[in-house]
Design a protein around this motif. Structure first.
Motif, mmCIF file in Angstrom:
data_model
loop_
_atom_site.group_PDB
_atom_site.id
_atom_site.type_symbol
_atom_site.label_atom_id
_atom_site.label_comp_id
_atom_site.label_asym_id
_atom_site.label_seq_id
_atom_site.Cartn_x
_atom_site.Cartn_y
_atom_site.Cartn_z
ATOM 1 N N THR A 41 -20.587 -22.673 -1.789
ATOM 2 C CA THR A 41 -20.928 -21.848 -3.418
ATOM 3 C C THR A 41 -19.774 -22.506 -4.604
ATOM 4 O OG1 THR A 41 -18.806 -20.269 -3.296
ATOM 5 C CG2 THR A 41 -21.172 -19.783 -2.141
ATOM 6 N N GLN A 58 -19.136 -19.775 -12.916
ATOM 7 C CA GLN A 58 -20.056 -18.560 -14.385
ATOM 8 C C GLN A 58 -20.980 -18.181 -13.350
ATOM 9 O OE1 GLN A 58 -21.850 -21.677 -16.928
ATOM 10 N NE2 GLN A 58 -20.152 -20.988 -18.721
ATOM 11 N N ASP A 59 -21.257 -18.667 -11.773
ATOM 12 C CA ASP A 59 -21.533 -17.711 -11.161
ATOM 13 C C ASP A 59 -22.286 -18.213 -8.903
ATOM 14 O OD1 ASP A 59 -24.041 -19.788 -10.204
ATOM 15 O OD2 ASP A 59 -24.731 -18.605 -12.134
ATOM 16 N N ASP A 60 -22.546 -18.032 -8.633
ATOM 17 C CA ASP A 60 -22.474 -18.427 -7.264
ATOM 18 C C ASP A 60 -22.767 -20.120 -7.371
ATOM 19 O OD1 ASP A 60 -21.071 -15.727 -5.776
ATOM 20 O OD2 ASP A 60 -22.378 -15.688 -4.932
#
Length: 611
Positions: free
Chosen positions: A188, A222-224
């Motif tokens: 990730t 910003q996200d996974d």
């Protein structure tokens, strides 16, 4: 596998760039990018085949049904129902006609020192680690060696809102190998952040990548699966550096457990099964690899064989699945005899021959902190005393090219021919006389016995030539591999001079800035030149290709004019490929061929699927 001497073209996906007319977008759109290069003659088209950045989230051939390497229709399995689809490209699907199974066996010419890709530059150590890892990008080549196509590896697509911002969208469904302590967990954004921080870390002197990423101010998840990078300035080598062989995505858990040097665990195609120190490394297929149907080899084995004669004998006995012909130190007759013997023993063998190496060059240099190499006249005298053309014919069988500090085989960044130093014995003697050494002097050359660095062969050649030309007497001091790396290559010892085969990189920033700037992470000669530092910083921020080429050429001239190194030549290579071995011929990126063992295969032979 492309036939020797034939260049074919792979169509990449469409670039996922912003609409702004930024540097990488302009380079990607250049008409000469691939087709134009193929229409040009020989090696005269400087800059005609510069780096192309290609996003692989979309594929040009939307009507082509994805297939496995063996040709069967396949769909991409999901990990948590979220796996990213893969383009129909050999980098993701394997070489055409691929067969599953068998064991690929190759030889390493020296022992492995450690398996941390961020801390080692020696080829054996890199090769030992690479089967376990992937990077964010990969420099794919199926054409002229300088016709590089950057493809996303762990990155699926990307955007560049400005020259100082980059947004990466990671490939979903990628997991680390199912081995403790990572146990198959997903890859990730957090892993990208950890690796970028580790590669930028200036507190670890063993970190060989810090200078390549020092302009990255921050990385943010910003996200996974989305990472935003912010740069302190425009940075021409950005994508080349992100695709760099050593910039592998390691697992934080392995580093924190203190096992990174002995246990490479990543997202890669092969899991290290056994490491018999000084003998061999044994790898087995990763059954959960994110490229469906790959790798094709069930096993790979890297045998550590320092003795060239033993390696050659094993190739002739078909105990290896690839080999090479010795060029360094060989006459034309010796090379031809070697090739004839291989043809006689291995029916159907093919040879992949190159006139020079994009990724390496041979050089001589001194330590500016040790007399007499503190005197530029002494350093310059060595440069003028070298009989370059004689070396090429006598010690390389004609299979080498003159070069500057950046390998001349890397055409876009080659030194101007007019700036290459001539052989001028009279001038060399004049310089030595002015420096107070009319009859030459005595010194030592500390060299490595490792085959990949070539010092054990190159050092005596250089010593003999300099003694004959200008009376310089050089005693060859051969160190052990690890000792040479520490004392010479990492600058911890008071070595006088050395002779070696050294890396030359896809982008000249690593080749020049990291080795010759006072700030360089690989600078080990005690060079402190403010004018050179300024030029090196300027070139990395220059986004106009032609303007940057001029800067690179000026920098190389400055390095030679000041005697910081004597570039000897870049040697040609001759790889012997048995008829049962099918592996991609990737000659860029410094050991990148070992990052593509997942897409190669064996068709028959002693260890193939039908054996």
């Amino acid at each position: 596998m492309a036939s020797p001497g034939h260049w074919s073209v792979i169509r990449g996906g469409k670039g996922r760039m912003s609409a702004d007319d930024n540097y990488w977008e302009r380079w990607y759109k250049r008409p000469a990018r691939r087709r134009g290069f193929l229409q040009l003659s020989g090696m005269t088209a400087v800059g005609a085949a510069a780096l192309a950045v290609v996003g692989c989230g979309d594929d040009d051939d939307d009507d082509v049904t994805p297939t496995t390497a063996g040709g069967a229709t396949t769909t991409t399995p999901a990990a948590g129902d979220s796996a990213s689809p893969l383009p129909d490209h050999p980098f993701y699907k394997g070489l055409a006609g691929g067969k599953r199974g068998g064991k690929y066996v190759f030889a390493l010419s020296e022992d492995v020192i450690g398996a941390d890709p961020h801390s080692h530059e020696e080829p054996a150590s890199l090769i030992s680690a690479l089967p376990a890892y992937n990077g964010l990008f990969f420099p794919w080549v199926e054409g002229p060696p300088t016709d590089i196509e950057i493809v996303g590896e762990l990155v699926e697509k990307w955007e560049q809102p400005s020259d100082t911002e980059l947004i990466l969208h990671l490939r979903k469904g990628v997991t680390y190998q199912d081995v403790a302590p990572v146990n198959g967990r997903p890859f990730t954004s957090k892993d990208v952040l950890y690796n970028m921080e580790r590669m930028r870390d200036t507190t670890r002197p063993e970190n060989r990548l810090r200078g390549m990423f020092d302009v990255i101010e921050s990385t943010e998840a910003q996200d996974d699966y989305t990472v935003r990078m912010k740069l302190s300035q425009s940075f021409a080598p950005l994508f080349s550096n992100l695709a760099f062989t050593w910039a592998a995505m390691v697992a934080r858990e392995v580093v924190e457990a203190g096992d990174i040097e002995k246990t490479p665990i990543g997202t890669g195609a092969f899991i290290l099964d056994k490491w018999d120190r000084g003998v061999a490394l044994y790898w087995k297929r990763n059954p959960n690899y994110w490229k469906p149907g790959l790798p094709l080899f069930d096993e790979i084995e890297g045998q550590i064989i320092r003795d060239r004669a033993v390696r050659d004998a094993k190739l002739l006995a078909k105990e290896l699945d690839a080999g090479s012909v010795q060029v360094l130190g060989s006459s034309k007759e010796t090379i031809e005899k070697q090739m004839a013997e291989v043809r006689d023993k291995i029916s159907g063998v093919s040879f992949v021959e190159t006139p020079g190496a994009v990724t390496s060059m041979l050089k001589v240099y001194g330590n500016l902190a040790v007399k007499p190499f503190d005197d530029p006249r002494v350093r310059q005298a060595i440069t003028f005393a070298m009989p370059y053309d004689q070396m090429i014919q006598t010690y390389f069988g004609g299979r080498a090219m003159r070069t500057g500090p950046s390998s001349s085989a890397n055409i876009p960044w080659a030194m101007r021919s007019a700036d290459l130093p001539p052989t001028d014995i009279a001038k060399a003697k004049q310089l030595l006389n002015a420096a107070g050494y009319p009859d030459g002097f005595k010194t030592e050359a500390w060299v490595s016995p490792a085959g990949s660095y070539g010092g054990a062969i190159l050092g005596p050649i250089v010593a003999g030539l300099l003694k004959k030309a200008v009376g310089i007497e050089i005693e060859i001091k051969q160190l052990q591999d690890a000792e040479w790396l520490a004392q010479v290559y990492r600058g911890k010892g008071a070595y006088p001079m050395t002779a070696q085969v050294d890396w030359s990189f896809d982008d000249p920033d690593r080749t020049l800035r990291e080795y010759y700037s006072s700030k360089g992470s690989a600078q080990h000669q005690n060079i402190n030149d403010a004018e050179l530092d300024a030029l090196l910083e300027k070139q990395r921020a220059e986004l106009d290709t032609k303007a940057r080429q001029v800067l690179i050429q000026d920098i190389q001239k400055h390095i030679i004019d000041n005697g910081y190194m004597t570039p000897l030549l870049t040697q040609g290579g001759i790889t012997a490929i048995p008829p049962w071995t099918h592996i991609p011929d990737i000659r860029t990126g410094n050991a990148n061929s070992y990052r593509t063992r997942d897409i190669g295969y064996l068709d028959g032979g002693p260890r193939g699927p039908s054996a």
